[in-house]
Write a protein that holds these residues in place. Structure first.
Motif, PDB file in Angstrom:
ATOM      1  N   ARG A 235       0.970  -1.267   0.087  1.00 13.59           N
ATOM      2  CA  ARG A 235       0.093  -0.083  -0.115  1.00 13.59           C
ATOM      3  C   ARG A 235       0.936   1.270  -0.063  1.00 13.59           C
ATOM      4  NH1 ARG A 235      -2.689   3.646   4.178  1.00 13.59           N
ATOM      5  NH2 ARG A 235      -4.607   4.263   3.686  1.00 13.59           N
ATOM      6  N   HIS A 237       0.325   5.454   0.050  1.00 14.83           N
ATOM      7  CA  HIS A 237      -0.906   6.408   0.318  1.00 14.83           C
ATOM      8  C   HIS A 237      -0.240   7.725   0.248  1.00 14.83           C
ATOM      9  CE1 HIS A 237      -4.693   7.547   1.937  1.00 14.83           C
ATOM     10  NE2 HIS A 237      -4.020   8.318   2.733  1.00 14.83           N
ATOM     11  N   ASN A 259      -4.400   6.738  -3.262  1.00 14.42           N
ATOM     12  CA  ASN A 259      -4.074   5.615  -2.521  1.00 14.42           C
ATOM     13  C   ASN A 259      -3.946   4.551  -3.759  1.00 14.42           C
ATOM     14  OD1 ASN A 259      -4.277   4.097   0.251  1.00 14.42           O
ATOM     15  ND2 ASN A 259      -5.776   2.760  -1.008  1.00 14.42           N
TER      16      ASN A 259
END
Length: 778
Positions: A235, A237, A259
């Motif tokens: 991930r 972000h 994101n």
């Protein structure tokens, strides 16, 4: 293309609605102040989880509804990278189940509160509505927040304000509020490591005020293995905010969130699967046990003859789909917003926000040889341009779309009245496609053959156009001891779907057009707060709410020869009454609630033969009701010199179906709705540089289905943290802190922690997970 038109509406002509229409495109003013630490402060209750402070806010002072929150201190004490949903589990009434210690797996999340579930809760980020919470095509809040940037998470479990923008909420509203830009230049760097090869970095830079301008930019990166089975989580972000203040009452603010998320699936299964193998997951290799040759089935080389020179499918056994690389989820989402706030005249202020969300991504699930061949045979016989399966198919599901809107509001303080009026408009389009493609060698680890489609399933675009208007008056009476809130809103949603809904449209009906309209022009809210004395208050509220049927795309994408019967919009009524007190060593709140609503859609689940995993469908359960109480409080006994304090939340919630449906008897408890929830913690602050906490969550027994035939055992899970940093005598810089978090402290095994409501398919509780975070502020 045939067109079906469905228009279930509910209209009430009112002078108030005409007044709201005259207000134009205006919506709520979300008043915000920034503390010295940049914490977002709103006129609502704030539960302090790391320090006891501002107890008037902690018990919901002056609120007409039971409103609770997680503050910045508690957010920064949570494990680094925690999901935005998992932040709610310490609040009264919220039954939160997530997958893993961080709760990042999108298909392993569930939230229930009172009679509502995740898809019936409205979420708002800095005043921007977040749409629906569906993993396919939705805008789940956890894609758009990092806990380091949040000032508070404010939840109204029963009834949000009439100004709150949402077409999904049947009452509950949760607002995620980011910190303001800082006055001084600086920043923050954090690095965390933990079990399952977790590595997470976070960096934030603040410009400080340069004239009237200030801004910040942050980036986090999370990498981890799945806790069971092969696969990883990846991930990235990014968040940014820029603000220009013209004067103390006027500012222009722009925000940006991006994101980029990639992870692998992990399987759900019956309870017996996890009792036999608690860490059951997908394999990191293709099993050879599934090799079963099936020669002479198709002219793969195109020479006009099926013979030994053609490719022979060999990976045809059922276990060929257990390889992890063919089970992935990719989401790439961006949210932009631009807000303006100013005073129009003494006592009159305006707030306006415009926003756009761009969504893109896809998911992959493998499809076994036998299932693909059956559908291929149907479609090739009808002349579709498809190719015989080579073995395991690459099951591609594309998702994407754009959501854009505007909201604004005017607040006018006149005499003993505070008038608020405004509106919100949103236009959302969402495209979903599904097909199956061959892979080289017919094996799950082969390359995709993009020009060999084995079968088509769906390819449609749905559109939602939403308009909400509201008007509210807060009247101060009896020398400000009594505040009465009178509000009304109207909500209108136009829904349409165009394209191939499912197999039958490709095989029989062709592309279709379906549309439906949902409207309720009279949704009142009434509330009051009475100051009994300097420490105690009584509060009460009543509201009506209306929402687009949950799972609208799943409902309207059922391919039939005629129009799909449109479900009625879901309607709810919420009643609350409560008492709060704020005293030197104790502060707390107690509330009683009753909720009833009609046309409730509940999620059922069937096992998809292609993936072996649950797939949702929706049933009209008629009328349901929920009643119970919520208690919350903090006790700080003076005998411990204010260094030790206790917090607890206790909820009793009886949520049942009043009508029989699909063989489920009337009077049954709703699936995944425990009657008893208890959370509590003990926090010890022995010095200025150390804070220790142990917290627990008890989830009472639940049922997996709607007929109370499959009972899930109650369970308790503990967590803890130790936070070191601040003024000290050791010569360690005060801007450096170290935090240790432990989830599932006693390493409990709960095979049925998460359930796909309406089925007996579960996901287990993660084992004990340890994480350490080092943070430097400058």
């Amino acid at each position: 293309m045939r067109q079906f038109e469905i228009r279930p509406t509910r209209r009430v002509s009112l002078a108030a609605c005409a007044l709201m229409g005259a207000a134009g495109l205006v919506a709520p003013a979300f008043a915000q102040e920034a503390g010295e630490d940049g914490e977002a402060r709103y006129e609502t209750v704030v539960v302090e989880g790391r320090r006891v402070s501002q107890t008037d806010l902690a018990i919901g002072q002056d609120e007409a509804t039971n409103t609770v929150a997680v503050t910045r201190e508690e957010l920064l004490s949570a494990p680094a990278g925690i999901s935005g949903l998992k932040m709610l589990e310490s609040l009264p009434g919220f039954n939160v189940q997530t997958d893993g210690a961080l709760g990042l797996y999108e298909f392993g999340n569930s939230v229930t509160v009172r009679a509502f579930n995740l898809q019936q809760i409205g979420f708002v980020l800095d005043g921007v509505p977040m749409g629906r919470s569906d993993a396919f095509g939705g805008s789940p809040i956890f894609r758009y927040v990092d806990n380091e940037n949040l000032g508070s998470v404010v939840a109204s479990p029963g009834a949000g304000d009439v100004s709150a923008p949402s077409y999904a909420s049947l009452g509950p509203i949760v607002s995620y509020n980011t910190t303001d830009t800082a006055d001084d230049a600086g920043g923050m760097i954090s690095y965390a490591v933990g079990d399952d090869s977790l590595e997470r970095s976070f960096i934030k830079l603040e410009t400080g005020k340069i004239g009237g301008f200030s801004a910040y930019l942050s980036r986090s990166k999370t990498d981890s293995n799945l806790w069971r089975g092969a696969g990883t989580i990846d991930r990235e972000h990014i968040e940014g905010k820029a603000k220009f203040e013209f004067d103390e009452d006027t500012f222009l603010q722009a925000t940006y969130v991006h994101n980029d998320f990639f992870d692998y699936d992990s399987p759900s299964g019956p309870e017996s699967v996890f009792e036999a193998d608690y860490e059951y997951g997908y394999l990191g290799y293709v099993p050879t046990s599934c090799i079963v040759p099936d020669p002479g089935v198709y002219d793969f080389n195109g020479d006009g003859v099926i013979d030994g020179t053609d490719f022979t499918p060999v990976f045809t056994g059922g276990s060929c789909t257990s390889y992890y690389q063919d089970r992935i989820n990719i989401r790439d989402d961006t949210l932009y917003s631009l807000s303006f706030e100013t005073d129009l005249a003494p006592g009159i202020s305006l707030t306006a926000t415009a926003y756009q969300e761009d969504k893109d991504g896809y998911g992959v699930s493998p499809d076994g040889y036998a299932n693909s061949r059956n559908i291929y045979n149907r479609q090739v016989a009808l002349g579709l341009d498809v190719v015989h399966p080579r073995g395991v198919q690459y099951g591609l599901s594309g998702v994407g779309g754009t959501r854009k809107g505007a909201l604004a509001g005017v607040t006018w303080e006149i005499a003993n009245h505070t008038l608020e009026f405004g509106a919100w408009y949103e236009d959302e389009d969402y495209t979903r496609s599904q097909l199956r493609l061959n892979k080289t060698g017919g094996t799950a680890d082969g390359d995709v053959i993009w020009d060999e489609v084995v079968y088509f399933r769906r390819n449609y675009t749905s559109v939602r156009e939403t308009t909400q208007l509201y008007l509210k008056d807060t009247i101060s009476l009896l020398d400000d001891r009594l505040n009465v809130e009178l509000g009304i809103k109207s909500l209108s949603i136009d829904y349409s779907l165009d394209g191939f809904r499912d197999y039958a449209d490709y095989e029989a009906y062709g592309p279709q057009h379906v549309e439906a309209s949902y409207e309720d022009s009279f949704l009142p809210m009434i509330g009051a707060v009475y100051n009994v004395n300097d420490t105690d208050q009584v509060f009460t509220s009543y509201s009506q709410n209306f929402a687009l049927p949950r799972g609208a795309d799943d409902i309207f994408s059922i391919a039939t020869s005629g129009p799909v019967p449109a479900p009625d919009g879901e309607e709810a009524e919420n009643y609350e009454i409560g008492y709060r007190t704020n005293r030197p060593q104790f502060s707390g709140a107690a509330s009683l609630f009753y909720t009833t609503f009609d046309n409730r859609l509940v999620a059922g689940n069937v096992i998809n033969p292609a993936t072996g995993q649950p797939e949702s469908f929706y049933l009209n359960a008629g009328e349901t009701e929920s009643y119970g109480f919520e208690l919350s409080g903090v006790y700080q006994p003076s005998v411990f010199d204010d260094k030790l304090y206790f917090d607890a939340n206790l909820t009793y919630n009886h949520a049942e179906s009043k009508d029989a449906f699909s063989g489920n008897p009337a009077g049954s408890l709703l699936a995944d709705s425990p009657e008893w929830l208890l959370t509590g913690g003990v926090t010890w602050e022995p010095t200025e540089w150390a804070v220790a906490n142990v917290s627990g969550k008890y989830t009472g027994k639940r049922y997996a289905d709607y007929s109370e035939s499959y009972e899930m055992d109650a369970y308790t899970v503990l967590s803890a943290y130790l936070d070191l940093g601040g003024p000290n005598d050791f010569g360690i810089p005060e801007n450096v802190s170290l935090r240790l978090n432990v989830d599932n402290l006693l390493d409990e095994e709960v095979p049925t922690a998460f359930v796909f409501a309406g089925s007996a398919f579960f996901r287990p509780l993660n084992p004990r997970t340890v994480q350490a975070s080092l943070t430097v502020r400058f």
